[in-house]
Design an enzyme around this catalytic site. Sequence first.
Site, PDB file in Angstrom:
ATOM      1  N   GLU A  41      33.201  44.973  43.941  1.00  0.00           N
ATOM      2  CA  GLU A  41      33.558  45.858  42.831  1.00  0.00           C
ATOM      3  C   GLU A  41      34.633  45.208  41.968  1.00  0.00           C
ATOM      4  O   GLU A  41      35.594  44.614  42.471  1.00  0.00           O
ATOM      5  CB  GLU A  41      34.080  47.174  43.421  1.00  0.00           C
ATOM      6  CG  GLU A  41      34.515  48.223  42.415  1.00  0.00           C
ATOM      7  CD  GLU A  41      34.955  49.522  43.089  1.00  0.00           C
ATOM      8  OE1 GLU A  41      35.273  50.471  42.365  1.00  0.00           O
ATOM      9  OE2 GLU A  41      34.970  49.576  44.344  1.00  0.00           O
ATOM     10  N   LYS A 110      29.568  53.504  38.008  1.00  0.00           N
ATOM     11  CA  LYS A 110      30.031  54.274  39.164  1.00  0.00           C
ATOM     12  C   LYS A 110      30.092  55.760  38.825  1.00  0.00           C
ATOM     13  O   LYS A 110      30.727  56.154  37.830  1.00  0.00           O
ATOM     14  CB  LYS A 110      31.406  53.762  39.596  1.00  0.00           C
ATOM     15  CG  LYS A 110      31.913  54.330  40.916  1.00  0.00           C
ATOM     16  CD  LYS A 110      33.192  53.624  41.336  1.00  0.00           C
ATOM     17  CE  LYS A 110      33.629  54.037  42.738  1.00  0.00           C
ATOM     18  NZ  LYS A 110      34.848  53.297  43.159  1.00  0.00           N
ATOM     19  N   CYS A 144      30.919  51.375  45.827  1.00  0.00           N
ATOM     20  CA  CYS A 144      31.976  51.842  46.731  1.00  0.00           C
ATOM     21  C   CYS A 144      31.866  53.315  47.123  1.00  0.00           C
ATOM     22  O   CYS A 144      31.000  53.681  47.912  1.00  0.00           O
ATOM     23  CB  CYS A 144      33.338  51.544  46.095  1.00  0.00           C
ATOM     24  SG  CYS A 144      34.724  51.562  47.265  1.00  0.00           S
TER      25      CYS A 144
END
Length: 262
Positions: A41, A110, A144
């Site tokens: 990330e 995200k 994540c």
Amino acid sequence: MRTALLQSSGRPGSVEENLEVLDEAAGRAAAAGAGLLAAPEMFLTGYAIGDDIARLAEPADGASAAAVAGIAARHGVAVVYGYPERAGEAVFNSAQLVSADGDRLAHYRKTHLFGPFERAHFTPGEQPVVQAELNGLRVGLMICYDVEFPENVRAHALAGTDLLVVPTAQMHPYQFVPESLIPVRAFENQMYVAYVNRVGQEGEFDFVGLSTLAGPDGVARTRAGRGEELVLADVDPAFLDASREANPYLTDRRPGLYSALV
């Protein structure tokens, strides 16, 4: 498809140096027979860089995207990487998949932002399932915290994702996620999950490493330690097909009972 995970925090604040790290890793991955290299990330800029996130953010088709495409094509290996994306006034925590020919195949923002740091610097994405075909596999992207929501991963399973690639910045004390949760996600959704982490101290965060690629049997095919490392493992479509045939989770679902979830 042999898959390489680049466990590294690169050089926070320096896009140029991080592209050099990625280039070197792509060379090693290709030499080891990998068809895909995944980086963590926010790899291109660093994660804990404060207001530099906005300053270094680039469009999805910007100069850094072109540089990564060149790296992929030069070494003949597909690349997934995380970076801050600029889209008008908004900044997204994004990941992109580039083919071994340098073509941009998939782009993901995200959807679940973690903690006050991310909510202060990013706008959440709105598309939960992003996929592309790569070397006979359907590859999905997530970042994540997103993988910690079971609904997210199940949506990928129902959409046919074979390999879910998750660039991450997982920090202490949440090491149970790569150790325990990722293999469970792979098993309960009958897919491979590649979880590639940052490592070491960065600002207020202590990244725990432990990058892993887990199979649909819930077994880790590879697992990194706590330092900078390139680890490799194979994603086997034949094993995946056999596992899905033997495991009834997806066919035994009763969606009519789950309306309370939405």
